[in-house]
Each structure stands twice: as C-alpha cells, then as structure tokens.
Design an enzyme around this catalytic site. Structure first.
Site, PDB file in Angstrom:
ATOM      1  N   GLY A 153     -17.538 -31.479 -18.176  1.00 20.03           N
ATOM      2  CA  GLY A 153     -17.034 -30.112 -18.249  1.00 20.03           C
ATOM      3  C   GLY A 153     -16.288 -29.902 -19.554  1.00 20.03           C
TER       4      GLY A 153
ATOM      5  N   THR B 177     -16.696 -26.119 -14.986  1.00 22.23           N
ATOM      6  CA  THR B 177     -16.608 -25.242 -16.159  1.00 22.23           C
ATOM      7  C   THR B 177     -17.729 -24.206 -16.154  1.00 22.23           C
ATOM      8  OG1 THR B 177     -15.585 -26.966 -17.516  1.00 22.23           O
ATOM      9  CG2 THR B 177     -16.673 -25.180 -18.683  1.00 22.23           C
TER      10      THR B 177
ATOM     11  N   TYR C 197     -19.156 -22.669 -13.934  1.00 20.49           N
ATOM     12  CA  TYR C 197     -19.027 -21.573 -12.970  1.00 20.49           C
ATOM     13  C   TYR C 197     -17.757 -20.739 -13.180  1.00 20.49           C
ATOM     14  CZ  TYR C 197     -22.840 -24.001 -10.726  1.00 20.49           C
ATOM     15  OH  TYR C 197     -24.054 -24.601 -10.483  1.00 20.49           O
TER      16      TYR C 197
ATOM     17  N   GLU D  49      -5.967 -10.211 -15.371  1.00 15.78           N
ATOM     18  CA  GLU D  49      -6.230 -10.792 -14.060  1.00 15.78           C
ATOM     19  C   GLU D  49      -4.937 -10.867 -13.257  1.00 15.78           C
ATOM     20  OE1 GLU D  49     -10.094 -13.516 -15.248  1.00 15.78           O
ATOM     21  OE2 GLU D  49      -8.186 -14.519 -14.944  1.00 15.78           O
TER      22      GLU D  49
ATOM     23  N   ARG E   9      -2.826 -15.312  -6.791  1.00 19.83           N
ATOM     24  CA  ARG E   9      -3.882 -15.631  -5.836  1.00 19.83           C
ATOM     25  C   ARG E   9      -3.360 -16.088  -4.478  1.00 19.83           C
ATOM     26  NH1 ARG E   9      -8.017 -18.718 -10.045  1.00 19.83           N
ATOM     27  NH2 ARG E   9      -8.795 -16.816 -11.007  1.00 19.83           N
TER      28      ARG E   9
ATOM     29  N   ARG F 234      -1.794 -22.011  -9.502  1.00 20.82           N
ATOM     30  CA  ARG F 234      -2.274 -21.767 -10.872  1.00 20.82           C
ATOM     31  C   ARG F 234      -2.377 -20.284 -11.185  1.00 20.82           C
ATOM     32  NH1 ARG F 234      -7.674 -21.095 -13.254  1.00 20.82           N
ATOM     33  NH2 ARG F 234      -8.481 -21.063 -11.132  1.00 20.82           N
TER      34      ARG F 234
ATOM     35  N   SER G 192      -6.625 -22.561 -16.491  1.00 23.53           N
ATOM     36  CA  SER G 192      -7.233 -23.890 -16.366  1.00 23.53           C
ATOM     37  C   SER G 192      -8.058 -24.270 -17.588  1.00 23.53           C
ATOM     38  CB  SER G 192      -8.107 -23.961 -15.108  1.00 23.53           C
ATOM     39  OG  SER G 192      -9.070 -22.932 -15.110  1.00 23.53           O
TER      40      SER G 192
END
Length: 521
Positions: free
Chosen positions: A12, A44, A46, A115, A291, A387, A392
């Site tokens: 990745g 990675t 996805y 986000e 999240r 997170r 990430s």
C-alpha cells in the site's frame, strides 16, 4: 534463501513510499517487497477521500491539529499530531513529483474537499478514487526502479527473531531482533526464509475480522498478528473506527462499497427510512460530526426504529457536479438501480479503520530491533481514540519518510546469533476439510459483529472472549497438523486480532472516541 537489505511486507502507500525512498537513497542496496495478493491490492487502493493537508489560506496547522485532537478524544500524542500535520505539505509535494495527480479547481489550485470533523476545506483528492491514483503512481515508480524486486502472491507467515534461532521467548524483550520473515510462495507452495537487515511491516488493516467492512478481503491483520507472536508491543486495539456510510446491499457484500465522507461534505443529508433528518439531535455539526459520533447516532436510530439501514439524501444536490466529483459512487448507485437525483441511498456503518496497532516511535521503530511498522498496522499516537477523516494517507506518507531517514542513517549488516532454521512442516498433512477453516472464519466474524461492534458491554465482551478461546484451540490444532495455507494463516491471524480487540476492550475503563461500552456510562 532470498537476502535483502530491506524487506517490506505490504504494497500500500506506506510500504511502496518507503521502498521508493530507500531504493533511491541506496542504489547499491537490495529492496524486496512481498505482498500476498496482486501488488495493486491494498487498503490504499480503496481510499476514496484523500489526503488531509493544510494548503488553504483560510486554514492553519493549528486548526488541523485542533480538529485531530477533537476527533481523537483526548488520547492523541500532541507531539506526533504537530509533527505529522506540519510535515504534510512537503510529503504531498513529493507524492506529486512521483506522479500522483490531484483534482484542481477553475483557478488552477487544488480542489480541496471537506469531510466530517474538519473545520476547513483541506482534502486533496483525485475524484473519488484518490487511493487508486496514489497506488498507480507509486507502482509505476517501483517498476522503473532497478534495485526493487516485488513478489506478488507471497504470504508472510511469521517474523524471524530469536524465537526461531535460540529459544522460545515468552515475554516482550528489549533485546529481540528481527532478521526477516518466513514467506509462503503461493505459486509453488514452498516456504522460504527471507532475511533482511531491516524489515518493514506495512501490511494494512484488520477489517475482515468483522466481515461487514469497507476493507478488501486481504485486510486480515497479518502484520499485527505476526508482530504480536514475536512479542512486539501492541496498543489501543479496542479503537475500531466504523465508517458511518457504507452502502447497504441486501444479503451482505464484503467488502462493502464505501459512500465517501466527502459526499456529506458536499451537502448530502442523513435521514431515516421515513425521510426524517436526525443528526441535529446528536451533534451541532450534524452530518459533519466525526465518524464515531455519526456511527453511534445511526446505530441508535436503527435500534430505535428496527430498520436495517438509514438513508443518505442527495436529491437536493447539483447532480451534474456530483457526477464530476464522485463518478464511481454515482455509477455504483446507478448500477444497483438507485437514481440519486430522485432516490435516497441506503447506508449502514461498517468497520473501516483500526486506530491502534503495533506500537512505534516517531521513526516508525517497533519494540523489536530492526523491525519497523508504517501505515494502518502501526500505532503512532496520531489518531488517539478515533481517526480524523483522511489523516491516514497523510500519516503513511510522513512515517514512510521518517522511517526511511532513520534506516539509511543507522543500517548495518546484522548477524543472527545462530543459524536460521528452515521452516519445519514435519508431521503435517494436506488439509482434507477446508470447510473447517471457512466455518471458523464466519463464526469469528459473527462473534465480532454481534458482541464487539459499535456498542459493547461487559457481558458481550466476556462472551466473545470465551468463543474466541474455543476458536483459537480448534485453529491451533489445525495449524499443528496440516500444511500451511493462506486461508489457515489468515484465520489464525484474524483470531489473534479478535482476541487483542476484546482483551484491550475489557481493559479499558472509560468510553473514548470510537470505543463505547454501555456499562461505563
């Protein structure tokens, strides 16, 4: 016996970035990458959202730090957070120089997305396939770098340390050293010793322990399980981030298709099946809360209503602009008969990201000498209890750089304290009933979904621990008597991951971020 200066397990963004950097800095050194599937298959690939980097004049490092700390719910390492965020722009520049392309706006600047959990637009992206684009650029660089060899369909079984050479080590030991790994060549069925002066674990996440996950089928926690068996320190495994909006498809599909966080940043609204908005009841940021908050809100709505899913409403959005930003999401919905200009998208939370992992320092070093870890399999202190979206890929780039600088400064030829034995499969036979492996894997996933999900309890955790103990005993008996296969190794690793999640959940005494035990209220 393949010998390398650098052995990298995983393909990745973390492993490939590290490989490119050490290969270019040390052209006389041999760099070996092994990956258990095709070299392009990784978490990675996805990653839809992007890389969170401070570039906007209205943004600042302090704002990004504050957003990260808020998401991490008090458990982030402040020094690490500052380090990663401040080094982000330079690492982005490097990945662009390698060949990664990112979307720009009408004025020629980066088209920065927003986000959940972010106070500013700072997500650099390539449509809704950012990870795929980064993977493409890195692999192209790998293929054109002469001192890198990449072996696909090679499965790392166990790390080589003093356990194999001298005697069994039962406790974490500061004098342990990693000398490489035993690797199964899936094409020949042979297990070989891959020795190296430096071993980098970049093996990705653990989502398949739940089955219902956005992670690909390869995400079975192999690196963490190997490191645990080698007595490396593992931390914060209880913090599993569930992505709030995986596409709901009747019958269950693994991996689940991810409806990116950026869709809510674009203006989509969460509603019940009856069309009622609900996020205002849980957080002032509504759909753009972090999240853990959104996932728990959806979980609560589903428990109250008895429905199988909630909905994401995009009907009020500019659909032509939506197609430009999220072409693959639009195509996927269209492919299953959903016209997002008129119909709501059914979504449910799914396991998405592990915030814990193999404990590393600021250089990516584990508690075992000459063993490094980078990416989702590592625990750096950046994420804390949860997170922040798109941190990430940023973390992987920064720690690949920091690990690379450390190893080229300190690399020396290491000499094992004795001869490394060949893999011993004496007394084992070919498996005659693979159903035993597939059944235990499904049972493990059911246990984790039912007892160790978004909302946990003491009773569920203790019941899960008992079930895992039985699965462990059955699987170890299989492992001791049958020839090694990827399926058996993955099952063994997943049971280890499940055990670590449950044990560290039981040890947690307060609810934080992605961890919620109703008995701790």
């Amino acid at each position: 016996m393949p010998n390398s200066d650098f052995l990298i397990i995983g393909s990745g963004i973390a492993g490939l970035t590290f490989a490119v950097k050490v290969a270019q800095a040390c052209p006389d050194k041999k760099v070996t990458i092994i990956t258990k599937a095709d070299e392009s298959e990784s978490n990675t690939k996805y990653a839809q959202g992007g890389i969170a980097v401070v570039l906007n004049e209205n943004d600042s490092f302090d704002k990004h730090v504050e957003d990260t700390l808020r998401a991490g719910d008090g458990l982030c390492d402040l020094e690490v957070v500052n380090m990663v965020i401040k080094e982000g722009p330079e690492r982005l520049k490097e990945i662009i120089e390698i060949g990664a392309r990112f979307d720009v706006n009408y004025s020629g600047g980066f088209d920065l997305g927003k986000e959940g959990g972010h106070s500013e637009n700072r997500i650099v992206h390539h449509k809704d396939i950012t990870g795929y684009e980064i993977e493409r650029a890195l692999l192209h660089k790998i293929y054109t770098t002469s001192n890198i060899e990449i072996y696909s369909h090679h499965f790392a079984i166990d790390l080589i340390t003093e356990h194999q050479i001298k005697k069994k080590v039962t406790e974490p030991n500061p004098d342990l050293t990693c000398y490489g790994a035993y690797v199964l060549n899936q094409k020949t069925g042979k297990i070989e010793k891959y020795t190296a002066n430096i071993t980098m674990l970049a093996s990705g996440g653990t989502g398949q322990v739940y089955g219902h996950t956005t992670n690909p089928l390869i995400a079975t926690g192999d690196g963490i399980a190997m490191a645990y068996r080698a007595k490396a320190k593992i931390k914060d495994m209880e913090f599993i981030q569930f992505h709030p909006t995986a596409l709901y498809e009747p019958g269950g599909v693994s991996p689940s298709f991810l409806i990116s966080e950026a869709v809510r940043g674009f203006g989509a609204k969460l509603k019940t099946r009856k069309g009622k908005a609900f996020m205002h009841k849980y957080d002032e940021r509504k759909e753009l809360a972090s999240r853990d908050i959104v996932s728990k809100a959806i979980d609560n709505e589903l428990k109250n209503s008895g429905d199988d899913y909630v909905c994401l409403d995009c009907t009020h959005l500019d659909i032509e602009l939506f197609k430009q930003h999220f072409p693959n999401i639009y195509k996927k919905c269209q492919g299953i008969g959903i016209d997002i200009s008129k119909e709501l998208i059914p979504v449910v939370p799914a396991s998405h990201y592990l915030c814990g992992g193999i404990s590393v320092n600021e250089h990516g070093q584990t508690s075992i000498k000459n063993l490094f870890a980078c990416g989702e399999c590592s625990h750096t202190g950046l994420h804390g209890a949860n997170r922040l979206a798109s941190n990430s890929l940023l973390e992987a780039l920064v720690y690949a750089e920091r690990s690379y600088k450390k190893v080229i400064k300190d690399i020396v030829d290491i000499v094992p304290p004795g001869e490394i034995p060949e893999w011993n499969e004496e007394g084992t036979t070919e498996p005659d009933e693979l159903v035993l492996i597939t059944h235990n894997r499904m049972e493990l996933q059911a246990v984790m979904r039912d007892y160790v999900g978004i909302v946990r309890s003491d009773k569920r955790l203790n019941r899960a621990l008992k079930r895992l103990h039985l699965l462990y005993k059955e699987t170890e008996e299989l492992y001791d008597t049958t020839k090694v296969s990827p399926q058996l190794c993955e099952l063994r690793n997943l049971i280890t991951i499940g055990y670590l999640i449950v044990k560290q959940s039981i040890a947690r005494t307060e609810n934080k971020g992605a961890y919620y035990n109703k008995n701790l209220d």
